[in-house]
Enzyme design. Structure first.
Site, PDB file in Angstrom:
ATOM      1  N   LYS A  42     -11.923   0.166  -0.710  1.00  0.00           N
ATOM      2  CA  LYS A  42     -11.012   0.989  -1.612  1.00  0.00           C
ATOM      3  C   LYS A  42     -11.769   0.277  -3.398  1.00  0.00           C
ATOM      4  O   LYS A  42     -12.856   0.876  -3.459  1.00  0.00           O
ATOM      5  CB  LYS A  42      -9.199  -0.448  -1.523  1.00  0.00           C
ATOM      6  CG  LYS A  42      -8.383   0.016  -0.643  1.00  0.00           C
ATOM      7  CD  LYS A  42      -9.159  -0.220   0.455  1.00  0.00           C
ATOM      8  CE  LYS A  42      -7.075  -0.009   1.141  1.00  0.00           C
ATOM      9  NZ  LYS A  42      -7.708  -0.587   3.036  1.00  0.00           N
ATOM     10  N   SER A  77       0.800  -1.074  -0.070  1.00  0.00           N
ATOM     11  CA  SER A  77       0.137   0.172   0.080  1.00  0.00           C
ATOM     12  C   SER A  77       0.739   0.869  -0.359  1.00  0.00           C
ATOM     13  O   SER A  77       0.401   2.475  -0.024  1.00  0.00           O
ATOM     14  CB  SER A  77      -1.287  -0.007   1.086  1.00  0.00           C
ATOM     15  OG  SER A  77      -0.292  -0.116   2.416  1.00  0.00           O
ATOM     16  N   HIS A  97      -5.337  -3.968  -1.884  1.00  0.00           N
ATOM     17  CA  HIS A  97      -4.968  -2.972  -2.761  1.00  0.00           C
ATOM     18  C   HIS A  97      -4.892  -3.580  -4.309  1.00  0.00           C
ATOM     19  O   HIS A  97      -4.048  -3.259  -5.601  1.00  0.00           O
ATOM     20  CB  HIS A  97      -3.640  -1.970  -2.735  1.00  0.00           C
ATOM     21  CG  HIS A  97      -3.716  -0.979  -1.156  1.00  0.00           C
ATOM     22  ND1 HIS A  97      -3.572  -0.211  -1.449  1.00  0.00           N
ATOM     23  CD2 HIS A  97      -3.856  -1.876  -0.064  1.00  0.00           C
ATOM     24  CE1 HIS A  97      -4.396   0.346   0.021  1.00  0.00           C
ATOM     25  NE2 HIS A  97      -4.014  -0.879   1.016  1.00  0.00           N
TER      26      HIS A  97
END
Length: 400
Positions: free
Chosen positions: A243, A184, A212
């Site tokens: 996300k 990340s 991610h």
């Protein structure tokens, strides 16, 4: 003794940062205009630090489903999944995610953080070993701390170093290798294929955190393991809705025939309230949209590559040689330049994440930029332009 005294050094460091007009720790989004713009400090600002990779926060189907769920089921469940907190929609969401990953079983957690806590602490028991990348997310470290297993760290993305660690462990011991698809802070991709192949060579079970990388990696957006064709080597996936999915929550999926026992032994699953029905409903619609979102994935990658190339050409020190994800990390030389750069950049109308130790590896000070599928080409070019203006104003020497 004041129990907060132990944090005095952190408070002193925080107070020493030379912010004058804006502060990254107290940013308030006064108005959200779209997935890519907000009003901050009274100024219209390009959002380039939100993790909203697939731009799902304003997905019309997701919003309508959330509104309907509020009308039908109210604002929350007021209970855990093990008590009164499982509605039909929670089961439908689990079925949707399992289908998305092509796996049999799924558990939905209230956050992605809790998904890692719940899975790793339950899987890693006494006399077991959990093998993790040294740069793993805090939730992975905390999941290890909650369990009783021995933690074994290997150098970041270093396959040979991991293998050396595994060679020293008892052959008959329970072993879990935990890796992330995309890391990340630096936005670098793990060598997932090589890591998983070595893990299986030494009899390890594997858990891949695609927080991610879900949404934009792989043909269907399942993550790095799908992109590299090694999903058959993954025993457990962990992911988040905060996300690419554009809401909040977490999940774990697996084909393991005994998977459901984790519902009775995972404390972060058992002892917290389940996600509200409106969040669950929006997550279902977002995941369905991601599955058919190949055009959006393609544009996101175009944005990431354009931003990386533009900043690199301008002379910024980037943490990866090429765009490995929508996270583009810009390395700055020290805390003074870093704080001045972030403050000036937001005054120029671009919001990014200021990332500093201990959140960053090796004590690096970063401007962490994350792009969105909904950013226009013009917005990407504007971000590059304002980065260059900011560098000039704070005296950062660029080396094109």
């Amino acid at each position: 003794m004041d129990l907060l005294d132990k944090f005095d050094s952190i408070s002193a460091l925080r107070a020493s940062l030379p912010f004058e007009k804006a502060d990254p720790f107290t940013v308030v989004m006064e108005e959200i205009i779209s997935e890519t713009e907000a009003v901050i400090g009274g100024r219209r600002t390009i959002l380039a630090g939100t993790n909203n990779y697939m731009g799902m926060t304003f997905n019309e189907d997701a919003i309508e489903a959330a509104k309907q769920a509020l009308d039908d089921f109210g604002t929350g469940t007021t209970g855990s999944r093990s008590l009164n907190g499982t509605y039909l929609s929670h089961k439908k969401l689990e079925e949707t995610i399992a289908d998305f990953y092509g796996m049999e079983h799924c558990m939905v957690f209230s956050t992605g953080y809790q998904a890692n806590l719940g899975m790793i602490s339950a899987l890693g028991g006494k006399d077991d070993f959990v093998i993790i990348d040294a740069d793993s997310h805090a939730s992975i470290y905390d999941g290890c701390s909650m369990g009783n297993a021995t933690i074994v760290r290997f150098k970041h993305n270093d396959v040979e170093n991991m293998e050396r660690r595994l060679k020293r462990l008892p052959e008959d011991a329970g072993k879990l290798v935990v890796i992330e698809g995309i890391y990340s802070m630096l936005g670098d991709a793990a060598p997932v294929k090589e890591l998983l192949e070595v893990a299986k060579k030494y009899g390890c079970m594997t858990l891949v955190d695609e927080a991610h990388s879900m949404g934009f990696c792989g043909e269907n957006g399942r993550g790095i393991a799908e992109a590299e064709g090694v999903e058959h080597l993954v025993d457990f996936y962990v992911g988040t809705f905060s996300k690419s999915v554009g809401t909040v929550g977490g999940f774990a999926v697996s084909n393991h025939p005994k998977f459901d026992v984790l519902r009775y032994v995972s404390r972060p699953y058992i002892f917290t309230a389940s996600p509200p029905p409106s969040v669950v409903a929006s997550a279902i619609k977002s995941i369905e949209a991601i599955k058919r979102g190949s055009n959006r994935r393609a544009h996101l990658w175009e944005n990431a590559k354009r931003l990386h190339a533009g900043l690199k050409e301008a002379g910024f020190d980037l943490c990866t040689d090429k765009a490995e994800s929508p996270i583009i990390a810009v390395h700055l030389p020290d805390v003074m330049i870093g704080t001045k750069f972030w403050e000036q950049l937001i005054m120029e109308g671009v919001y990014v994440n200021m990332a500093a130790p201990p959140a960053t590896p090796a004590g690096m000070f970063l401007m962490r930029v994350s792009v969105c599928a909904q950013h226009t080409t013009e917005q990407i070019d504007e971000i590059i332009k304002r980065f260059k203006i900011t560098a000039e104003k704070v005296g950062l020497d660029l080396k094109p």
